[in-house]
Design a protein around this motif. Structure first.
Motif, PDB file in Angstrom:
ATOM      1  N   ASP A 187       0.849  -1.192   0.000  1.00  0.00           N
ATOM      2  CA  ASP A 187       0.000   0.000   0.000  1.00  0.00           C
ATOM      3  C   ASP A 187       0.882   1.238   0.000  1.00  0.00           C
ATOM      4  O   ASP A 187       1.866   1.316   0.746  1.00  0.00           O
ATOM      5  CB  ASP A 187      -0.907  -0.001   1.229  1.00  0.00           C
ATOM      6  CG  ASP A 187      -1.959   1.099   1.159  1.00  0.00           C
ATOM      7  OD1 ASP A 187      -2.515   1.299   0.068  1.00  0.00           O
ATOM      8  OD2 ASP A 187      -2.229   1.733   2.188  1.00  0.00           O
ATOM      9  N   TYR A 211       1.275   5.696  -0.219  1.00  0.00           N
ATOM     10  CA  TYR A 211       0.799   6.935   0.414  1.00  0.00           C
ATOM     11  C   TYR A 211       1.115   8.043  -0.577  1.00  0.00           C
ATOM     12  O   TYR A 211       1.952   8.899  -0.341  1.00  0.00           O
ATOM     13  CB  TYR A 211       1.559   7.098   1.735  1.00  0.00           C
ATOM     14  CG  TYR A 211       1.186   8.281   2.612  1.00  0.00           C
ATOM     15  CD1 TYR A 211      -0.110   8.479   3.059  1.00  0.00           C
ATOM     16  CD2 TYR A 211       2.172   9.172   3.045  1.00  0.00           C
ATOM     17  CE1 TYR A 211      -0.430   9.535   3.895  1.00  0.00           C
ATOM     18  CE2 TYR A 211       1.881  10.231   3.888  1.00  0.00           C
ATOM     19  CZ  TYR A 211       0.578  10.412   4.308  1.00  0.00           C
ATOM     20  OH  TYR A 211       0.266  11.461   5.152  1.00  0.00           O
ATOM     21  N   HIS A 223      -4.177  14.159   0.167  1.00  0.00           N
ATOM     22  CA  HIS A 223      -4.371  13.327   1.349  1.00  0.00           C
ATOM     23  C   HIS A 223      -3.194  13.469   2.309  1.00  0.00           C
ATOM     24  O   HIS A 223      -3.385  13.602   3.526  1.00  0.00           O
ATOM     25  CB  HIS A 223      -4.534  11.870   0.937  1.00  0.00           C
ATOM     26  CG  HIS A 223      -4.619  10.920   2.094  1.00  0.00           C
ATOM     27  ND1 HIS A 223      -5.702  10.872   2.944  1.00  0.00           N
ATOM     28  CD2 HIS A 223      -3.742   9.973   2.552  1.00  0.00           C
ATOM     29  CE1 HIS A 223      -5.503   9.947   3.868  1.00  0.00           C
ATOM     30  NE2 HIS A 223      -4.327   9.390   3.655  1.00  0.00           N
ATOM     31  N   ALA A 224      -1.978  13.459   1.781  1.00  0.00           N
ATOM     32  CA  ALA A 224      -0.795  13.579   2.631  1.00  0.00           C
ATOM     33  C   ALA A 224      -0.785  14.931   3.359  1.00  0.00           C
ATOM     34  O   ALA A 224      -0.449  15.012   4.546  1.00  0.00           O
ATOM     35  CB  ALA A 224       0.468  13.399   1.805  1.00  0.00           C
ATOM     36  N   TRP A 264       8.740  13.043   0.775  1.00  0.00           N
ATOM     37  CA  TRP A 264       7.493  12.734   0.082  1.00  0.00           C
ATOM     38  C   TRP A 264       7.513  13.117  -1.397  1.00  0.00           C
ATOM     39  O   TRP A 264       6.994  12.395  -2.248  1.00  0.00           O
ATOM     40  CB  TRP A 264       6.309  13.423   0.777  1.00  0.00           C
ATOM     41  CG  TRP A 264       5.002  12.765   0.431  1.00  0.00           C
ATOM     42  CD1 TRP A 264       4.351  11.802   1.129  1.00  0.00           C
ATOM     43  CD2 TRP A 264       4.191  13.013  -0.727  1.00  0.00           C
ATOM     44  NE1 TRP A 264       3.192  11.415   0.485  1.00  0.00           N
ATOM     45  CE2 TRP A 264       3.079  12.150  -0.658  1.00  0.00           C
ATOM     46  CE3 TRP A 264       4.298  13.861  -1.825  1.00  0.00           C
ATOM     47  CZ2 TRP A 264       2.081  12.121  -1.633  1.00  0.00           C
ATOM     48  CZ3 TRP A 264       3.306  13.836  -2.799  1.00  0.00           C
ATOM     49  CH2 TRP A 264       2.212  12.973  -2.696  1.00  0.00           C
ATOM     50  N   GLU A 268     -10.300   4.009   3.072  1.00  0.00           N
ATOM     51  CA  GLU A 268      -9.438   4.769   2.183  1.00  0.00           C
ATOM     52  C   GLU A 268      -9.814   4.420   0.748  1.00  0.00           C
ATOM     53  O   GLU A 268      -9.753   3.252   0.344  1.00  0.00           O
ATOM     54  CB  GLU A 268      -7.959   4.480   2.448  1.00  0.00           C
ATOM     55  CG  GLU A 268      -7.494   5.024   3.778  1.00  0.00           C
ATOM     56  CD  GLU A 268      -5.992   4.971   3.978  1.00  0.00           C
ATOM     57  OE1 GLU A 268      -5.481   5.752   4.800  1.00  0.00           O
ATOM     58  OE2 GLU A 268      -5.331   4.142   3.312  1.00  0.00           O
ATOM     59  N   GLU A 321      -9.083   4.002  -2.848  1.00  0.00           N
ATOM     60  CA  GLU A 321      -7.863   3.793  -3.610  1.00  0.00           C
ATOM     61  C   GLU A 321      -8.154   3.039  -4.905  1.00  0.00           C
ATOM     62  O   GLU A 321      -9.217   2.444  -5.084  1.00  0.00           O
ATOM     63  CB  GLU A 321      -6.841   2.987  -2.790  1.00  0.00           C
ATOM     64  CG  GLU A 321      -6.497   3.593  -1.441  1.00  0.00           C
ATOM     65  CD  GLU A 321      -5.294   2.934  -0.781  1.00  0.00           C
ATOM     66  OE1 GLU A 321      -4.449   2.364  -1.509  1.00  0.00           O
ATOM     67  OE2 GLU A 321      -5.206   2.984   0.457  1.00  0.00           O
ATOM     68  N   SER A 352      -9.174   1.181   7.596  1.00  0.00           N
ATOM     69  CA  SER A 352      -8.159   1.708   8.511  1.00  0.00           C
ATOM     70  C   SER A 352      -8.752   1.965   9.891  1.00  0.00           C
ATOM     71  O   SER A 352      -9.784   2.631  10.015  1.00  0.00           O
ATOM     72  CB  SER A 352      -7.584   3.025   7.970  1.00  0.00           C
ATOM     73  OG  SER A 352      -7.019   2.841   6.685  1.00  0.00           O
ATOM     74  N   GLY A 403      -2.822   4.376  -2.529  1.00  0.00           N
ATOM     75  CA  GLY A 403      -2.883   5.386  -1.490  1.00  0.00           C
ATOM     76  C   GLY A 403      -4.191   6.153  -1.647  1.00  0.00           C
ATOM     77  O   GLY A 403      -4.825   6.146  -2.718  1.00  0.00           O
ATOM     78  N   THR A 404      -4.625   6.817  -0.589  1.00  0.00           N
ATOM     79  CA  THR A 404      -5.916   7.491  -0.594  1.00  0.00           C
ATOM     80  C   THR A 404      -5.961   8.601  -1.642  1.00  0.00           C
ATOM     81  O   THR A 404      -5.045   9.413  -1.749  1.00  0.00           O
ATOM     82  CB  THR A 404      -6.213   8.089   0.783  1.00  0.00           C
ATOM     83  OG1 THR A 404      -6.084   7.061   1.765  1.00  0.00           O
ATOM     84  CG2 THR A 404      -7.616   8.671   0.856  1.00  0.00           C
TER      85      THR A 404
END
Length: 418
Positions: A125, A127, A132-133, A150, A197, A199, A233, A347-348
């Motif tokens: 998974d 991110y 979202h981050a 990131w 989430e 995805e 989650s 990731g979301t």
């Protein structure tokens, strides 16, 4: 823009169906007392390719569809993938001379149970959604600033393949350790901050060799297809456990996927670029191909006993910062061997407006801002009995390429200790 391809299966010619001739996604089904069978969705029907293999689809020395999974077909490689898709189009297109021969092998989708379409080898998974981050940083740390790495690498973690389940599988609220603000020690019990989430899941169809990196372009060619993916989650369990090594029990209790594998070939007309880079990526993450797809995505919630669902989020796959191919190339760059059947969660996926957020953590801003459903009920996080649904479709000229709903209902936690 791509046009609708007409089929002799009438239901495949409707603008409302997610499964026109342009799509032809792959799944596994059972009807009556049959063993699991590989099938292709066309309109409101399923073409039983297991039944047709010996006469029309004999690509190997032994049947590849008899296992009731698509992994063995994936292993045949991209030339066979293309040949198979071309044959399906010939068989199902309007005016095809195959109609009389194969229409007896169409099964009404309403009469079939949809099963896991492939055996998940490994699950990773990521991110990789910029909004979202930033949102999670603002909620958890009081600042939308991103971690220092990131904008340079697709951050990810290795999840549990054993916890990946098909749409419709109920999910028990997980038990675990969580530490309340101000508490000196953690407590044990059911998660009280249960979340989803939104995805996309990319399925690896070609293996890479142990010790050998791959380019982004090579990675793009390795991706067999895509599914919708809900990475459930438990935010309170995750919040206590994730430092310093990241998610563990807060993520390991369930990941739901949609029932149909939409091939990369079907999505090709909907290619879209990744967003402008805020930092120049290192050369091994460069690509000559546009990496995302224009796929509209939606999140719905239906409380137990309610007669309708409420739409609580609308966004698009193009909101991602890193593509699946970039994620796959980064995954392999250190020498990690990628296997047929590996699943990569994007990731979301969240957009800049609150209506585009892909998790309840963002929608309720960490539980501080409750929102009201169409039924009048209030939510911050998921309650027992709630059914969450993800939907997605790429929109063409008079048709759409859909995935089938990704659905999961939350059941109460298992009593522990027993």
């Amino acid at each position: 823009m791509s046009q609708l391809k007409k089929s002799w299966v009438d239901s495949a010619n409707s603008a409302r169906t997610p499964f026109p001739l342009n799509n032809l996604p792959y799944g596994v089904f059972s009807a009556g007392d049959q063993e699991p069978r590989c099938g292709v969705a066309i309109g409101d029907m399923i073409l039983d390719v297991t039944a047709l293999e010996n006469e029309y689809f004999e690509y190997a020395s032994c049947p590849v569809f008899a296992s009731g999974m698509w992994n063995e077909f994936m292993e045949l490689g991209s030339e066979i993938w293309a040949e198979f898709r071309t044959k399906l189009n010939e068989m199902l297109k309007e005016g095809s001379h195959f109609q009389k021969e194969i229409e007896a092998h169409l099964v009404p989708m309403a009469d079939a149970e949809l099963l896991m379409p492939f055996a998940v080898s490994e699950y990773t998974d990521f991110y990789a959604g910029r909004q979202h981050a930033a949102n999670m940083g603002a909620i958890l740390r009081g600042s939308p600033d991103l971690p220092a790495n990131w904008l340079h690498i697709p951050i990810g973690y290795n999840g549990r393949a054993s916890s990946v389940v098909i749409s419709g599988t109920p999910i028990h609220r997980p038990n675990g350790q969580r530490k309340a603000p101000g508490a000196e020690v953690p407590s044990f019990g059911p998660s009280t901050r249960l979340d989803i989430e939104l995805e996309m899941g990319a399925i690896v169809g070609k293996a890479s060799a142990f010790g050998q990196p791959i380019t982004v372009d090579e990675a793009d060619d390795m991706i067999f297809g895509y599914v919708l993916l809900n990475d459930w989650s438990a935010r309170d369990i995750q919040g206590w456990e994730y430092q310093p090594l990241g998610p563990f029990q807060g993520k390991a209790f369930g990941t739901s996927i949609s029932p149909w594998i939409v091939t990369a070939a079907a999505l090709e007309p909907f290619r879209a670029p990744t967003p402008p880079r805020e930092q120049t990526l290192l050369p091994y993450l460069e690509s000559t191909k546009a990496g995302l797809y224009d796929i509209n995505l939606q999140v719905l919630i239906q409380p137990e006993g309610a007669d309708k669902s409420s739409v609580i989020g609308n966004t698009n796959y193009t909101r991602m910062y890193y593509s699946a191919a970039e994620q796959l190339a980064h995954h392999a760059v250190g020498g990690c061997a990628m296997n047929v059947g590996d699943l990569l969660g994007s990731g979301t996926i969240s957009g800049p407006a609150r209506s585009e957020y892909g998790s309840l953590m963002e929608m309720s801003w960490g539980g501080q801002e409750a929102f009201t459903l169409d039924t009048g009920e209030i939510r911050t996080f998921i309650e027992d009995g709630d059914t969450l649904t993800l939907r997605g479709a790429a929109k063409g000229d008079g048709f759409q390429i859909g995935f089938g709903d990704c659905v999961g209902k939350i059941l109460p936690a298992v009593t522990w200790p027993k």
